[in-house]
Write a protein that holds these residues in place. Structure first.
Motif, PDB file in Angstrom:
ATOM      1  N   UNK A 223       0.820  -1.217   0.000  1.00 34.65           N
ATOM      2  CA  UNK A 223       0.000   0.000   0.000  1.00 34.65           C
ATOM      3  C   UNK A 223       0.854   1.268   0.000  1.00 34.65           C
ATOM      4  N   UNK A 224       1.853   1.399   0.882  1.00 35.49           N
ATOM      5  CA  UNK A 224       2.667   2.622   0.863  1.00 35.49           C
ATOM      6  C   UNK A 224       3.410   2.839  -0.455  1.00 35.49           C
TER       7      UNK A 224
ATOM      8  N   UNK B 133       1.591   6.936  -6.779  1.00 30.67           N
ATOM      9  CA  UNK B 133       0.464   7.766  -7.207  1.00 30.67           C
ATOM     10  C   UNK B 133       0.678   9.229  -6.815  1.00 30.67           C
ATOM     11  N   UNK B 134       1.219   9.453  -5.621  1.00 29.76           N
ATOM     12  CA  UNK B 134       1.481  10.821  -5.175  1.00 29.76           C
ATOM     13  C   UNK B 134       2.553  11.477  -6.038  1.00 29.76           C
ATOM     14  N   UNK B 135       3.556  10.723  -6.442  1.00 30.07           N
ATOM     15  CA  UNK B 135       4.613  11.271  -7.299  1.00 30.07           C
ATOM     16  C   UNK B 135       4.027  11.743  -8.621  1.00 30.07           C
TER      17      UNK B 135
ATOM     18  N   UNK C  14      -2.212   9.352   4.780  1.00 30.19           N
ATOM     19  CA  UNK C  14      -1.787   8.796   6.059  1.00 30.19           C
ATOM     20  C   UNK C  14      -0.375   8.267   6.111  1.00 30.19           C
ATOM     21  N   UNK C  15       0.493   8.705   5.206  1.00 25.67           N
ATOM     22  CA  UNK C  15       1.871   8.198   5.214  1.00 25.67           C
ATOM     23  C   UNK C  15       2.882   9.183   5.763  1.00 25.67           C
ATOM     24  N   UNK C  16       2.476  10.397   6.046  1.00 26.36           N
ATOM     25  CA  UNK C  16       3.382  11.401   6.597  1.00 26.36           C
ATOM     26  C   UNK C  16       2.634  12.211   7.644  1.00 26.36           C
ATOM     27  N   UNK C  17       3.414  12.814   8.514  1.00 28.98           N
ATOM     28  CA  UNK C  17       2.807  13.619   9.583  1.00 28.98           C
ATOM     29  C   UNK C  17       2.781  15.067   9.189  1.00 28.98           C
TER      30      UNK C  17
END
Length: 91
Positions: free
Chosen positions: A26-27, A33-35, A88-91
């Motif tokens: 998933x990550x 996708x974010x890139x 939900x992968x970074x703060x």
């Protein structure tokens, strides 16, 4: 094998598959996708910056860069970090 042993083995396999999905697969998919989306959004942002630029020479340069798919690295990084946070992968 007895029935409780099979059930335990299946349960352990389900947990392992879920953990692999959640922490590995998933990550990596979200980052890819974010890139892609952050590069597209940063290029669109460059086009919008070019549209409001008052200096004609700078506007033309920005429009040419946007046509080639170029963008400011800072814009892309900001969009990338926002996407990671939204997933939900970074703060």
């Amino acid at each position: 094998m007895s029935n409780p042993v099979r059930l335990s083995v299946v349960g352990i396999l389900v947990v392992i598959v879920f953990l692999f999905y959640w922490y590995e697969w998933r990550p990596s998919r979200v980052r890819a996708e974010c890139q892609t989306s952050s590069a597209d959004e940063a290029a669109a942002l460059l086009r919008s910056k070019a549209a409001v630029e008052s200096n004609q020479y700078l506007r033309a340069e920005m429009e040419r860069a946007a046509e080639k798919g170029m963008f400011y690295a800072e814009d892309q990084e900001r969009k990338y970090q926002n996407c990671l946070r939204a997933n939900g992968l970074a703060k």
